[in-house]
Design a protein around this motif. Structure first.
Motif, PDB file in Angstrom:
ATOM      1  N   LEU A   8       0.873  -1.094  -0.037  1.00  0.00           N
ATOM      2  CA  LEU A   8      -0.049  -0.057   0.051  1.00  0.00           C
ATOM      3  C   LEU A   8       0.893   1.248   0.059  1.00  0.00           C
ATOM      4  O   LEU A   8       0.530   2.385  -0.648  1.00  0.00           O
ATOM      5  N   ALA A   9       1.931   1.123   0.669  1.00  0.00           N
ATOM      6  CA  ALA A   9       3.051   2.432   0.795  1.00  0.00           C
ATOM      7  C   ALA A   9       3.395   2.572  -0.571  1.00  0.00           C
ATOM      8  O   ALA A   9       3.723   3.854  -0.781  1.00  0.00           O
ATOM      9  N   SER A  10       3.818   1.656  -1.227  1.00  0.00           N
ATOM     10  CA  SER A  10       4.523   1.777  -2.536  1.00  0.00           C
ATOM     11  C   SER A  10       3.812   2.049  -3.733  1.00  0.00           C
ATOM     12  O   SER A  10       4.294   2.215  -4.701  1.00  0.00           O
ATOM     13  N   ALA A  11       2.292   1.851  -3.405  1.00  0.00           N
ATOM     14  CA  ALA A  11       1.451   1.920  -4.774  1.00  0.00           C
ATOM     15  C   ALA A  11       1.372   3.478  -5.106  1.00  0.00           C
ATOM     16  O   ALA A  11       1.206   4.437  -4.268  1.00  0.00           O
ATOM     17  N   PRO A  12       1.062   3.494  -6.323  1.00  0.00           N
ATOM     18  CA  PRO A  12       0.935   4.891  -6.808  1.00  0.00           C
ATOM     19  C   PRO A  12      -0.570   5.485  -6.301  1.00  0.00           C
ATOM     20  O   PRO A  12      -1.296   4.639  -6.035  1.00  0.00           O
ATOM     21  N   CYS A  15      -7.688  12.219  -7.162  1.00  0.00           N
ATOM     22  CA  CYS A  15      -8.333  12.156  -5.900  1.00  0.00           C
ATOM     23  C   CYS A  15      -7.245  11.663  -4.732  1.00  0.00           C
ATOM     24  O   CYS A  15      -7.815  11.569  -3.802  1.00  0.00           O
ATOM     25  N   ASP A  16      -6.003  11.471  -5.156  1.00  0.00           N
ATOM     26  CA  ASP A  16      -4.897  10.630  -4.340  1.00  0.00           C
ATOM     27  C   ASP A  16      -5.273   9.519  -3.645  1.00  0.00           C
ATOM     28  O   ASP A  16      -4.841   9.222  -2.757  1.00  0.00           O
ATOM     29  N   LYS A  17      -6.160   8.781  -4.507  1.00  0.00           N
ATOM     30  CA  LYS A  17      -6.571   7.384  -3.693  1.00  0.00           C
ATOM     31  C   LYS A  17      -5.667   6.360  -4.324  1.00  0.00           C
ATOM     32  O   LYS A  17      -5.001   6.552  -5.384  1.00  0.00           O
ATOM     33  N   LYS A  18      -5.160   5.505  -3.518  1.00  0.00           N
ATOM     34  CA  LYS A  18      -3.951   4.359  -3.618  1.00  0.00           C
ATOM     35  C   LYS A  18      -4.407   3.473  -4.657  1.00  0.00           C
ATOM     36  O   LYS A  18      -5.696   3.084  -4.767  1.00  0.00           O
ATOM     37  N   LEU A  19      -3.862   3.341  -5.773  1.00  0.00           N
ATOM     38  CA  LEU A  19      -3.947   2.416  -6.735  1.00  0.00           C
ATOM     39  C   LEU A  19      -3.665   1.030  -6.441  1.00  0.00           C
ATOM     40  O   LEU A  19      -2.496   0.807  -6.622  1.00  0.00           O
ATOM     41  N   LEU A  20      -4.650   0.051  -6.252  1.00  0.00           N
ATOM     42  CA  LEU A  20      -4.231  -1.446  -5.981  1.00  0.00           C
ATOM     43  C   LEU A  20      -4.641  -2.336  -6.680  1.00  0.00           C
ATOM     44  O   LEU A  20      -5.308  -2.069  -7.811  1.00  0.00           O
ATOM     45  N   GLY A  21      -4.254  -3.340  -6.799  1.00  0.00           N
ATOM     46  CA  GLY A  21      -4.395  -4.395  -7.795  1.00  0.00           C
ATOM     47  C   GLY A  21      -3.593  -4.162  -9.018  1.00  0.00           C
ATOM     48  O   GLY A  21      -2.641  -3.386  -9.057  1.00  0.00           O
ATOM     49  N   TYR A  56      -5.057   7.258 -13.228  1.00  0.00           N
ATOM     50  CA  TYR A  56      -6.418   7.500 -12.551  1.00  0.00           C
ATOM     51  C   TYR A  56      -6.953   6.056 -12.112  1.00  0.00           C
ATOM     52  O   TYR A  56      -6.706   5.053 -12.511  1.00  0.00           O
ATOM     53  N   CYS A  57      -7.925   6.414 -10.889  1.00  0.00           N
ATOM     54  CA  CYS A  57      -8.730   4.847 -10.601  1.00  0.00           C
ATOM     55  C   CYS A  57      -9.961   4.987 -11.178  1.00  0.00           C
ATOM     56  O   CYS A  57     -10.562   3.968 -11.172  1.00  0.00           O
ATOM     57  N   SER A  58     -10.388   6.049 -11.872  1.00  0.00           N
ATOM     58  CA  SER A  58     -11.741   5.845 -12.603  1.00  0.00           C
ATOM     59  C   SER A  58     -11.637   6.940 -13.944  1.00  0.00           C
ATOM     60  O   SER A  58     -10.997   7.799 -13.950  1.00  0.00           O
ATOM     61  N   PRO A  59     -12.335   6.521 -14.864  1.00  0.00           N
ATOM     62  CA  PRO A  59     -12.522   7.524 -16.089  1.00  0.00           C
ATOM     63  C   PRO A  59     -13.191   8.885 -15.550  1.00  0.00           C
ATOM     64  O   PRO A  59     -12.736  10.054 -16.043  1.00  0.00           O
ATOM     65  N   GLU A  60     -13.882   8.897 -14.395  1.00  0.00           N
ATOM     66  CA  GLU A  60     -14.188  10.426 -13.912  1.00  0.00           C
ATOM     67  C   GLU A  60     -13.149  11.082 -13.539  1.00  0.00           C
ATOM     68  O   GLU A  60     -12.837  12.250 -13.725  1.00  0.00           O
ATOM     69  N   CYS A  61     -12.236  10.630 -12.695  1.00  0.00           N
ATOM     70  CA  CYS A  61     -11.058  11.109 -12.095  1.00  0.00           C
ATOM     71  C   CYS A  61     -10.200  11.805 -13.357  1.00  0.00           C
ATOM     72  O   CYS A  61      -9.702  12.906 -13.227  1.00  0.00           O
TER      73      CYS A  61
END
Length: 607
Positions: A555-559, A564-570, A583-588
């Protein structure tokens, strides 16, 4: 029993049988040799009322014809009925083998010569027993129809007139006895010489009308596929046990069962005149299928006193087999009356001997004596001294009773035999093995009898004729071997236990020590289980901590999302990318694009 045999109707025609004094004899106590007389070729050829047209007489074959058999039919229904006959199946097999087709008369002769157990259609194994076997009752639960089970294995003797010495003619009870086990006027059978024989089993049916027990007046056989392949059970029986199956094969078998019932019913209706004129109707059919024969009581009823069950096993129903059944039932066996009386005297003598033995056994069981005290050391020493010179029993019957009681575990009978003569304890039997009573009890595994014999002075040091000691003969049951060891622990100085090959004694102290060891072993096992559980719990906790640390590091190393500064996991394949941003979504992504455009426009304006 019988030296010669003859036809019943021939004897009745000559007036050679007297319907007076009769004798009954269980067939199990006699050696009856049945001679079967087969019908002539003329009688077989007369079974059919009409011959079909041959291929030469048929002319040009049309659509309602059979090119295999060379026959022409008036309508489509007759053609379809022909395709289901054994005659057509036989010609199909011959054509496949490159052989010419047979006419119907030739096919009938070939089919009558075929083995009873063979079938043209080759259906699978049969769930039903051989038809006519003792496993079938006819009719079920009905005392008014057919011959009851106890009559089936009996024959009836009739006086033969004009024959010296005095002779008996043995007639099957199915012919001579009525539904109430009373004698019928067999002599009157020649007035109504027709018999009807009906056989059914495993989708096969065969019926014949016989005159004088051997001349075929009418005959017919049917076969339908009703047996489940490799299952050995009719479809109706399977449906009753497991419910209706929905496969295509099950539907075909149900249809065939119904069609077979219909065909048999139509045949019996066409034979109404023969059935009415017959004096005996012999049937063979299982309990569950009785409705096939007796569904229409106006034609054939299970309450008809002429209906009899066939009293011997019959193979798969064929015309030939049904004819042989009638011939066998019409066969009479002769025996001198003096030989019969001698055999009856032997039977009475055997029954009386059996009753005497049963009375003696009951008397031994009733006389229960109190068990004697264990022998003294002096008596045991004397018995051990006599071990080398063991004689045969003076009373073989008493010794036999003793061995039988030891084998069956009858403690009361063992005590009774010892009270009559204590020498039976250490006496070798007259059998080839030369066992003592202790050998027999040990081999049979009756530890309570072993203990009783040892307490009353039975020596464990006497070998049998094979050199086996009683302990060697003890069964695999541990309790039987422990009986010897416990006796050694209670009477350590009574016998030479090394000579008797009895291992270490079992005493109260040794039993207590053994139980203590077992308790300690169980404690150690419980302790090991607790330690194993603790070790597993510790390993699981360490694994959970490592997993949490790995997830925190990931989690710490994830971009982070650029919007929205949400961690990108997966996996990165699920992220959205534009330029160098993620980005985490098309809206962002769209929001960040508009923000960058606004910042660029503001920068240009400030210039």
């Amino acid at each position: 029993m019988a030296q010669t045999s003859g036809n019943l109707f021939e004897l009745l025609r000559r007036g050679s049988l007297a319907f007076g004094e009769q004798a009954e004899l269980e067939s199990s106590s006699s050696a009856v040799t049945t001679t079967t007389t087969t019908t002539t070729a003329d009688a077989q050829s007369g079974a059919n009322e009409s011959e079909p047209k041959s291929q030469e007489d048929a002319g040009e074959l049309g659509s309602t014809s059979c090119r295999t058999c060379g026959l022409q039919f008036e309508d489509l229904g007759s053609q379809r009925a022909h395709f289901k006959t054994d005659f057509h199946r036989l010609n199909l097999k011959r054509r496949a083998a490159g052989k010419p087709a047979l006419s119907e008369s030739e096919a009938e002769r070939d089919l009558s010569k075929a083995e009873d157990e063979e079938s043209l259609s080759g259906s699978g194994s049969e769930s039903e027993p051989y038809v006519g076997s003792d496993t079938e009752d006819m009719p079920p639960g009905n005392e008014e129809g057919g011959l009851r089970r106890e009559h089936a294995s009996m024959m009836v003797g009739l006086k033969v007139l004009g024959k010296e010495p005095s002779t008996l003619a043995w007639v099957p009870a199915a012919v001579a006895l009525d539904k109430k086990r009373e004698h019928e006027d067999v002599v009157a059978l020649h007035e109504r010489p027709l018999w009807v024989v009906l056989l059914h089993g495993a989708g096969h049916f065969a019926g014949v009308v016989l005159r004088n027990g051997r001349e075929v007046v009418a005959s017919k056989s049917f076969h339908r596929y009703v047996i489940r392949a490799k299952q050995g059970k009719a479809q109706s029986a399977n449906d009753s046990a497991k419910g209706n199956a929905k496969s295509a094969g099950a539907g075909i078998r149900r249809y065939n069962e119904q069609m077979l019932k219909t065909e048999i019913g139509e045949l019996l209706e066409s034979w109404t005149a023969h059935i009415s004129a017959s004096s005996r109707i012999f049937v063979s059919i299982s309990k569950t299928n009785q409705h096939i024969f007796f569904g229409n009581e106006s034609v054939l009823s299970s309450k008809d006193p002429r209906v009899r069950r066939i009293p011997f096993p019959v193979r798969r129903p064929t015309v030939k087999g049904a004819t042989e059944v009638g011939t066998r039932l019409a066969t009479v066996h002769f025996e001198p009356e003096s030989a019969y009386q001698e055999r009856q005297a032997e039977v009475v003598a055997k029954q009386k001997a059996a009753e005497d033995r049963e009375k003696a056994r009951l008397a031994r069981s009733a006389n229960k004596a109190s068990p004697p005290q264990p022998p003294s050391k002096a008596d045991a020493a004397a018995a051990a001294a006599d071990t080398e010179s063991v004689e045969e029993p003076e009373d073989p019957e008493l010794m036999g009773n003793m061995l039988e009681a030891c084998q069956s575990g009858d403690t009361a009978s063992v005590i009774l035999c010892i009270s009559q003569d204590a020498e039976v304890l250490n006496t070798l039997s007259v059998r080839d093995s030369g066992d003592t009573a202790l050998h027999v009890a040990a081999r049979s595994g009756h530890e309570h009898v072993v203990r009783l014999l040892l307490e009353n002075g039975a020596s464990p040091c006497i070998p049998n004729n094979r050199g086996e000691l009683p302990f060697h003969c003890a069964s695999e049951r541990k309790s039987c071997k422990d009986a010897f060891r416990r006796f050694r622990g209670e009477f350590p100085d009574m016998w030479d236990y090394q000579k008797a090959a009895i291992p270490e004694a079992i005493t109260d102290a040794s039993e207590a020590a053994k139980k203590e060891r077992q308790r300690e072993r169980k404690k150690r096992q419980a302790q090991r289980k607790r330690e194993e559980k603790q070790r597993q719990r510790k390993l699981e906790e360490e694994a959970a901590k490592r997993k949490e640390a790995e997830e925190a590091a990931a989690l710490a190393s994830a971009p982070s999302c650029a919007s929205c500064d949400k961690k990108l996991l997966g996996p990165s394949s699920k992220w959205f990318n534009r330029l160098e941003y993620y980005y985490c979504s098309p809206e962002c992504m769209q929001a960040h694009r508009r923000k960058l455009q606004a910042d660029a426009a503001l920068a240009r304006f400030n210039k």
